[in-house]
Design a protein around this motif. Structure first.
Motif, PDB file in Angstrom:
ATOM      1  N   THR A  14       0.801  -7.097   5.411  1.00  0.00           N
ATOM      2  CA  THR A  14       0.679  -7.254   3.956  1.00  0.00           C
ATOM      3  C   THR A  14      -0.787  -7.146   3.527  1.00  0.00           C
ATOM      4  O   THR A  14      -1.121  -6.464   2.555  1.00  0.00           O
ATOM      5  CB  THR A  14       1.264  -8.621   3.528  1.00  0.00           C
ATOM      6  N   LEU A  15      -1.656  -7.795   4.307  1.00  0.00           N
ATOM      7  CA  LEU A  15      -3.092  -7.734   3.996  1.00  0.00           C
ATOM      8  C   LEU A  15      -3.587  -6.293   4.080  1.00  0.00           C
ATOM      9  O   LEU A  15      -4.348  -5.829   3.227  1.00  0.00           O
ATOM     10  CB  LEU A  15      -3.865  -8.634   4.979  1.00  0.00           C
ATOM     11  N   LYS A  16      -3.113  -5.590   5.106  1.00  0.00           N
ATOM     12  CA  LYS A  16      -3.530  -4.191   5.292  1.00  0.00           C
ATOM     13  C   LYS A  16      -3.135  -3.364   4.058  1.00  0.00           C
ATOM     14  O   LYS A  16      -3.928  -2.593   3.531  1.00  0.00           O
ATOM     15  CB  LYS A  16      -2.845  -3.625   6.547  1.00  0.00           C
ATOM     16  N   ALA A  17      -1.892  -3.554   3.601  1.00  0.00           N
ATOM     17  CA  ALA A  17      -1.408  -2.789   2.440  1.00  0.00           C
ATOM     18  C   ALA A  17      -2.182  -3.174   1.178  1.00  0.00           C
ATOM     19  O   ALA A  17      -2.595  -2.297   0.406  1.00  0.00           O
ATOM     20  CB  ALA A  17       0.087  -3.045   2.252  1.00  0.00           C
ATOM     21  N   LEU A  18      -2.415  -4.465   0.994  1.00  0.00           N
ATOM     22  CA  LEU A  18      -3.127  -4.907  -0.223  1.00  0.00           C
ATOM     23  C   LEU A  18      -4.554  -4.372  -0.236  1.00  0.00           C
ATOM     24  O   LEU A  18      -5.053  -3.912  -1.261  1.00  0.00           O
ATOM     25  CB  LEU A  18      -3.135  -6.440  -0.317  1.00  0.00           C
ATOM     26  N   ARG A  19      -5.192  -4.405   0.924  1.00  0.00           N
ATOM     27  CA  ARG A  19      -6.580  -3.921   0.985  1.00  0.00           C
ATOM     28  C   ARG A  19      -6.664  -2.423   0.733  1.00  0.00           C
ATOM     29  O   ARG A  19      -7.666  -1.912   0.263  1.00  0.00           O
ATOM     30  CB  ARG A  19      -7.195  -4.244   2.343  1.00  0.00           C
ATOM     31  N   ALA A  20      -5.574  -1.726   1.091  1.00  0.00           N
ATOM     32  CA  ALA A  20      -5.565  -0.269   0.874  1.00  0.00           C
ATOM     33  C   ALA A  20      -5.093   0.059  -0.545  1.00  0.00           C
ATOM     34  O   ALA A  20      -4.876   1.231  -0.870  1.00  0.00           O
ATOM     35  CB  ALA A  20      -4.657   0.387   1.904  1.00  0.00           C
ATOM     36  N   ASN A  21      -4.912  -0.985  -1.352  1.00  0.00           N
ATOM     37  CA  ASN A  21      -4.443  -0.815  -2.735  1.00  0.00           C
ATOM     38  C   ASN A  21      -3.108  -0.109  -2.833  1.00  0.00           C
ATOM     39  O   ASN A  21      -2.867   0.673  -3.759  1.00  0.00           O
ATOM     40  CB  ASN A  21      -5.472  -0.036  -3.566  1.00  0.00           C
ATOM     41  N   VAL A  22      -2.259  -0.400  -1.835  1.00  0.00           N
ATOM     42  CA  VAL A  22      -0.930   0.212  -1.815  1.00  0.00           C
ATOM     43  C   VAL A  22       0.017  -0.663  -2.633  1.00  0.00           C
ATOM     44  O   VAL A  22      -0.044  -1.888  -2.559  1.00  0.00           O
ATOM     45  CB  VAL A  22      -0.457   0.310  -0.340  1.00  0.00           C
ATOM     46  N   ASP A  23       0.891  -0.038  -3.408  1.00  0.00           N
ATOM     47  CA  ASP A  23       1.901  -0.782  -4.166  1.00  0.00           C
ATOM     48  C   ASP A  23       2.931  -1.302  -3.152  1.00  0.00           C
ATOM     49  O   ASP A  23       3.503  -0.499  -2.407  1.00  0.00           O
ATOM     50  CB  ASP A  23       2.547   0.186  -5.172  1.00  0.00           C
ATOM     51  N   VAL A  24       3.191  -2.599  -3.133  1.00  0.00           N
ATOM     52  CA  VAL A  24       4.099  -3.129  -2.095  1.00  0.00           C
ATOM     53  C   VAL A  24       5.535  -2.637  -2.267  1.00  0.00           C
ATOM     54  O   VAL A  24       6.364  -2.794  -1.371  1.00  0.00           O
ATOM     55  CB  VAL A  24       4.083  -4.679  -1.984  1.00  0.00           C
ATOM     56  N   GLU A  25       5.840  -2.031  -3.396  1.00  0.00           N
ATOM     57  CA  GLU A  25       7.176  -1.458  -3.589  1.00  0.00           C
ATOM     58  C   GLU A  25       7.283  -0.055  -2.995  1.00  0.00           C
ATOM     59  O   GLU A  25       8.363   0.525  -2.938  1.00  0.00           O
ATOM     60  CB  GLU A  25       7.541  -1.417  -5.083  1.00  0.00           C
ATOM     61  N   ASP A  26       6.152   0.516  -2.576  1.00  0.00           N
ATOM     62  CA  ASP A  26       6.125   1.871  -2.026  1.00  0.00           C
ATOM     63  C   ASP A  26       6.350   1.796  -0.499  1.00  0.00           C
ATOM     64  O   ASP A  26       5.403   1.626   0.274  1.00  0.00           O
ATOM     65  CB  ASP A  26       4.767   2.510  -2.364  1.00  0.00           C
ATOM     66  N   GLU A  27       7.619   1.924  -0.112  1.00  0.00           N
ATOM     67  CA  GLU A  27       7.980   1.708   1.298  1.00  0.00           C
ATOM     68  C   GLU A  27       7.211   2.619   2.254  1.00  0.00           C
ATOM     69  O   GLU A  27       6.702   2.159   3.286  1.00  0.00           O
ATOM     70  CB  GLU A  27       9.499   1.905   1.491  1.00  0.00           C
ATOM     71  N   ALA A  28       7.126   3.898   1.914  1.00  0.00           N
ATOM     72  CA  ALA A  28       6.472   4.845   2.836  1.00  0.00           C
ATOM     73  C   ALA A  28       5.002   4.488   3.023  1.00  0.00           C
ATOM     74  O   ALA A  28       4.488   4.486   4.156  1.00  0.00           O
ATOM     75  CB  ALA A  28       6.624   6.266   2.302  1.00  0.00           C
ATOM     76  N   ALA A  29       4.330   4.178   1.921  1.00  0.00           N
ATOM     77  CA  ALA A  29       2.895   3.883   2.016  1.00  0.00           C
ATOM     78  C   ALA A  29       2.652   2.557   2.748  1.00  0.00           C
ATOM     79  O   ALA A  29       1.732   2.442   3.568  1.00  0.00           O
ATOM     80  CB  ALA A  29       2.279   3.847   0.616  1.00  0.00           C
ATOM     81  N   VAL A  30       3.498   1.553   2.478  1.00  0.00           N
ATOM     82  CA  VAL A  30       3.338   0.250   3.143  1.00  0.00           C
ATOM     83  C   VAL A  30       3.588   0.422   4.644  1.00  0.00           C
ATOM     84  O   VAL A  30       2.843  -0.087   5.485  1.00  0.00           O
ATOM     85  CB  VAL A  30       4.307  -0.812   2.553  1.00  0.00           C
ATOM     86  N   THR A  31       4.632   1.194   4.981  1.00  0.00           N
ATOM     87  CA  THR A  31       4.961   1.403   6.387  1.00  0.00           C
ATOM     88  C   THR A  31       3.811   2.127   7.095  1.00  0.00           C
ATOM     89  O   THR A  31       3.419   1.744   8.203  1.00  0.00           O
ATOM     90  CB  THR A  31       6.277   2.210   6.514  1.00  0.00           C
ATOM     91  N   ALA A  32       3.251   3.131   6.445  1.00  0.00           N
ATOM     92  CA  ALA A  32       2.137   3.870   7.059  1.00  0.00           C
ATOM     93  C   ALA A  32       0.952   2.929   7.263  1.00  0.00           C
ATOM     94  O   ALA A  32       0.297   2.965   8.327  1.00  0.00           O
ATOM     95  CB  ALA A  32       1.739   5.052   6.165  1.00  0.00           C
ATOM     96  N   ALA A  33       0.690   2.073   6.294  1.00  0.00           N
ATOM     97  CA  ALA A  33      -0.433   1.124   6.427  1.00  0.00           C
ATOM     98  C   ALA A  33      -0.179   0.194   7.608  1.00  0.00           C
ATOM     99  O   ALA A  33      -1.059  -0.016   8.450  1.00  0.00           O
ATOM    100  CB  ALA A  33      -0.604   0.320   5.129  1.00  0.00           C
ATOM    101  N   ALA A  34       1.052  -0.337   7.695  1.00  0.00           N
ATOM    102  CA  ALA A  34       1.371  -1.279   8.780  1.00  0.00           C
ATOM    103  C   ALA A  34       1.276  -0.594  10.138  1.00  0.00           C
ATOM    104  O   ALA A  34       0.754  -1.155  11.105  1.00  0.00           O
ATOM    105  CB  ALA A  34       2.766  -1.867   8.576  1.00  0.00           C
ATOM    106  N   GLU A  35       1.773   0.646  10.205  1.00  0.00           N
ATOM    107  CA  GLU A  35       1.758   1.360  11.486  1.00  0.00           C
ATOM    108  C   GLU A  35       0.337   1.695  11.934  1.00  0.00           C
ATOM    109  O   GLU A  35       0.074   1.839  13.124  1.00  0.00           O
ATOM    110  CB  GLU A  35       2.594   2.641  11.382  1.00  0.00           C
ATOM    111  N   SER A  36      -0.561   1.830  10.962  1.00  0.00           N
ATOM    112  CA  SER A  36      -1.934   2.205  11.329  1.00  0.00           C
ATOM    113  C   SER A  36      -2.785   0.981  11.678  1.00  0.00           C
ATOM    114  O   SER A  36      -3.923   1.114  12.112  1.00  0.00           O
ATOM    115  CB  SER A  36      -2.596   2.961  10.171  1.00  0.00           C
TER     116      SER A  36
END
Ligand code: DC
Length: 228
Positions: free
Chosen positions: A42-64
């Motif tokens: 979650t921190l990774k996604a928030l820091r990347a300014n990813v919308d938490v509703e955007d599954e693909a972007a959140v997943t990519a952030a988590a995987e990286s």
């Protein structure tokens, strides 16, 4: 094959992490905080300014994210991409968004892979929501630790005050947040919070921390007397 592992699942604020840590110390097992791993994503996604509703972007952030649980001088720490994020993941923004992030399949698959890897190394006490039902179905001991929702909210409120977290929230706000997360965690589609059929139910509402630890250690000794 049965695993030398204790799975502790249950809703937020039931005391899982405190208890799991103490039990792990007592048995010389490794403590694995799986909630911290979803918080790191979650921190990774928030820091990347990813919308938490955007599954693909959140997943990519988590995987990286390179997420590692490390014990330093007996303290369980979590690192992400080389940074100690043990405190950063406890902030209110991460807490408010983690239920959204942890419901994504790709995020869960990446974390479960790491979690199962940790359990291969020997004795572990792992706490979370789906450890007994999904991550370690062969754990020798499964505990479902719960407590009355208001009591859980009250405990979390006191803990946050002590740590200086969420100072703008009243006790009722914290209780409402605990109940909201339980609801989201129990009703999500993938591996929701659920007691495994073979998990021992422990209600800690009127038990002290040492009492709960003693109960779990006694269960472990009982379970393993003729297996290990
Ligand atoms: O235990 P915690 O509050 O640190 O967990 C943070 C969030 O992660 C919580 O909302 C539920 C989720 N979680 C999960 O879905 N599966 C787990 N095994 C552990 C936590």
């Amino acid at each position: 094959m049965l695993q030398k592992a204790i799975a502790i699942d249950g809703p937020s604020g039931a005391g899982k992490s405190t208890i799991a840590r103490l039990v792990a110390d007592e048995l010389n097992f490794r403590y694995i905080d799986t909630g911290a791993m979803y918080r790191a994503c979650t921190l990774k996604a928030l820091r990347a300014n990813v919308d938490v509703e955007d599954e693909a972007a959140v997943t990519a952030a988590a995987e990286s994210a390179d997420i590692r649980l490390i014990a330093e001088n007996g303290l369980p720490l979590i690192f992400m991409d080389g940074e100690n994020i043990s405190e950063a993941i406890r902030g209110t923004e991460v807490t408010a968004n983690v239920s959204a992030v942890c419901r994504y399949r790709g995020v869960r698959e990446a974390m479960v892979l790491l979690q199962r890897g940790y359990a291969e190394d020997g004795g572990v006490v792992m706490d979370g929501r789906d450890i007994g039902t999904y991550v370690l179905p062969e754990a020798l001991l499964k505990v479902f630790l719960t407590a009355d929702a208001r009591e859980r909210g009250h405990r979390r409120f006191l803990e946050w005050r002590e740590k200086g977290i969420g100072l703008d929230m009243t006790e009722e706000d914290v209780i409402a947040d605990v109940i909201r997360r339980d609801e989201l965690d129990s009703t999500r589609e993938l591996n929701p919070l659920r007691r495994a059929d073979d998990a021992v139910l422990l209600d800690s509402t009127s038990m002290t921390i040492p009492e709960v630890c003693r109960a779990i250690i006694a269960l472990w000794k009982e379970k393993t007397a003729d297996v290990l």
